[in-house]
Scaffold this motif. Structure first.
Motif, mmCIF file in Angstrom:
data_model
loop_
_atom_site.group_PDB
_atom_site.id
_atom_site.type_symbol
_atom_site.label_atom_id
_atom_site.label_comp_id
_atom_site.label_asym_id
_atom_site.label_seq_id
_atom_site.Cartn_x
_atom_site.Cartn_y
_atom_site.Cartn_z
ATOM 1 N N LYS A 29 40.313 46.103 30.252
ATOM 2 C CA LYS A 29 39.657 44.927 29.680
ATOM 3 C C LYS A 29 38.955 44.101 30.748
ATOM 4 C CE LYS A 29 43.345 43.224 27.785
ATOM 5 N NZ LYS A 29 44.225 42.333 27.041
ATOM 6 N N LYS A 30 37.894 43.433 30.335
ATOM 7 C CA LYS A 30 37.189 42.521 31.223
ATOM 8 C C LYS A 30 38.048 41.272 31.408
ATOM 9 C CE LYS A 30 33.155 39.596 31.557
ATOM 10 N NZ LYS A 30 31.927 39.119 30.959
ATOM 11 N N ILE A 31 38.140 40.822 32.649
ATOM 12 C CA ILE A 31 38.867 39.587 32.940
ATOM 13 C C ILE A 31 37.825 38.488 33.123
ATOM 14 C CG2 ILE A 31 40.405 38.412 34.543
ATOM 15 C CD1 ILE A 31 41.495 41.174 35.322
ATOM 16 N N PRO A 32 37.920 37.403 32.352
ATOM 17 C CA PRO A 32 36.957 36.307 32.522
ATOM 18 C C PRO A 32 37.012 35.744 33.943
ATOM 19 C CG PRO A 32 38.224 36.037 30.506
ATOM 20 C CD PRO A 32 38.857 37.160 31.263
ATOM 21 N N ALA A 33 35.856 35.470 34.502
ATOM 22 C CA ALA A 33 35.757 35.020 35.894
ATOM 23 C C ALA A 33 36.547 33.744 36.155
ATOM 24 C CB ALA A 33 34.294 34.819 36.276
ATOM 25 N N PHE A 34 36.612 32.839 35.166
ATOM 26 C CA PHE A 34 37.312 31.571 35.388
ATOM 27 C C PHE A 34 38.826 31.745 35.517
ATOM 28 C CE2 PHE A 34 37.293 31.960 30.788
ATOM 29 C CZ PHE A 34 38.547 31.503 30.414
ATOM 30 N N LEU A 35 39.342 32.916 35.125
ATOM 31 C CA LEU A 35 40.779 33.187 35.256
ATOM 32 C C LEU A 35 41.151 33.803 36.602
ATOM 33 C CD1 LEU A 35 41.682 34.633 31.739
ATOM 34 C CD2 LEU A 35 42.130 32.341 32.623
ATOM 35 N N ILE A 36 40.172 34.251 37.364
ATOM 36 C CA ILE A 36 40.432 34.966 38.613
ATOM 37 C C ILE A 36 40.597 33.989 39.768
ATOM 38 C CG2 ILE A 36 39.536 36.648 40.267
ATOM 39 C CD1 ILE A 36 38.088 37.993 37.929
ATOM 40 N N ARG A 37 41.747 34.067 40.416
ATOM 41 C CA ARG A 37 42.002 33.250 41.617
ATOM 42 C C ARG A 37 41.435 33.935 42.846
ATOM 43 N NH1 ARG A 37 48.047 31.941 42.935
ATOM 44 N NH2 ARG A 37 47.722 30.377 41.340
ATOM 45 N N GLY A 38 41.583 35.264 42.901
ATOM 46 C CA GLY A 38 41.100 36.020 44.049
ATOM 47 C C GLY A 38 41.277 37.514 43.824
ATOM 48 N N ARG B 185 42.865 44.776 43.607
ATOM 49 C CA ARG B 185 43.940 44.020 42.950
ATOM 50 C C ARG B 185 43.422 42.616 42.691
ATOM 51 N NH1 ARG B 185 49.767 45.414 44.535
ATOM 52 N NH2 ARG B 185 49.861 43.235 44.025
ATOM 53 N N VAL B 186 43.337 42.259 41.423
ATOM 54 C CA VAL B 186 42.830 40.960 41.010
ATOM 55 C C VAL B 186 44.011 40.059 40.692
ATOM 56 C CG1 VAL B 186 41.480 39.748 39.258
ATOM 57 C CG2 VAL B 186 40.699 41.959 40.117
ATOM 58 N N GLU B 187 44.012 38.862 41.285
ATOM 59 C CA GLU B 187 45.074 37.902 41.008
ATOM 60 C C GLU B 187 44.523 36.805 40.109
ATOM 61 O OE1 GLU B 187 48.283 34.953 43.188
ATOM 62 O OE2 GLU B 187 46.829 36.034 44.406
ATOM 63 N N LEU B 188 45.266 36.536 39.032
ATOM 64 C CA LEU B 188 44.860 35.495 38.095
ATOM 65 C C LEU B 188 45.426 34.140 38.515
ATOM 66 C CD1 LEU B 188 45.316 37.370 34.700
ATOM 67 C CD2 LEU B 188 43.365 37.336 36.246
ATOM 68 N N LEU B 189 44.942 33.081 37.885
ATOM 69 C CA LEU B 189 45.372 31.729 38.221
ATOM 70 C C LEU B 189 46.882 31.540 38.118
ATOM 71 C CD1 LEU B 189 42.556 29.642 36.514
ATOM 72 C CD2 LEU B 189 42.867 30.111 38.948
ATOM 73 N N LYS B 190 47.506 32.197 37.160
ATOM 74 C CA LYS B 190 48.954 32.048 36.969
ATOM 75 C C LYS B 190 49.771 32.986 37.848
ATOM 76 C CE LYS B 190 48.800 30.011 32.429
ATOM 77 N NZ LYS B 190 49.400 29.961 31.110
ATOM 78 N N GLY B 191 49.103 33.731 38.728
ATOM 79 C CA GLY B 191 49.812 34.580 39.679
ATOM 80 C C GLY B 191 49.947 36.041 39.296
ATOM 81 N N LYS B 192 49.608 36.403 38.067
ATOM 82 C CA LYS B 192 49.699 37.809 37.668
ATOM 83 C C LYS B 192 48.646 38.609 38.419
ATOM 84 C CE LYS B 192 51.602 37.364 33.068
ATOM 85 N NZ LYS B 192 51.451 37.739 31.660
#
Length: 96
Positions: A41-50, A64-71
């Motif tokens: 699935k596409k991850i929305p850019a605003f959810l990506i921390r790094g 490895r994509v890290e989301l704002l909540k750490g996942k």
């Protein structure tokens, strides 16, 4: 009997130590992505921390994509949505 117990204890300790090496997040081998770890699935850019590229010793090339909540999730670096994300990040960094 003491030698047998000592040998058994040593084997158990070695098994525990080597087993934990692959699971450790601090280990460089814990940063690889395997087939079942990828998301489609596409991850929305605003959810990506790094994000972080996987090391060259890994069998699959991935990010490895890290989301704002750490996942953290593994994605194919050639995915179109991820390439767009990289371009947006690059244009942000050059405009500031």
């Amino acid at each position: 009997m003491k030698v047998f117990c000592l040998a058994l204890l040593t084997l158990l300790l070695v098994a525990l130590w080597t087993g934990s090496e692959g699971v450790s997040l601090r280990s460089p081998y814990g940063t690889c992505c395997y087939k079942e770890m990828f998301i489609q699935k596409k991850i929305p850019a605003f959810l990506i921390r790094g994000y972080q590229k996987t090391p060259s010793h890994c069998s699959r090339r991935a990010v490895r994509v890290e989301l704002l909540k750490g996942k953290k999730f593994c994605v194919d670096p050639e995915e179109g949505w991820f390439q767009q994300y990289l371009q947006q990040e690059e244009s942000r960094s050059t405009s500031t």
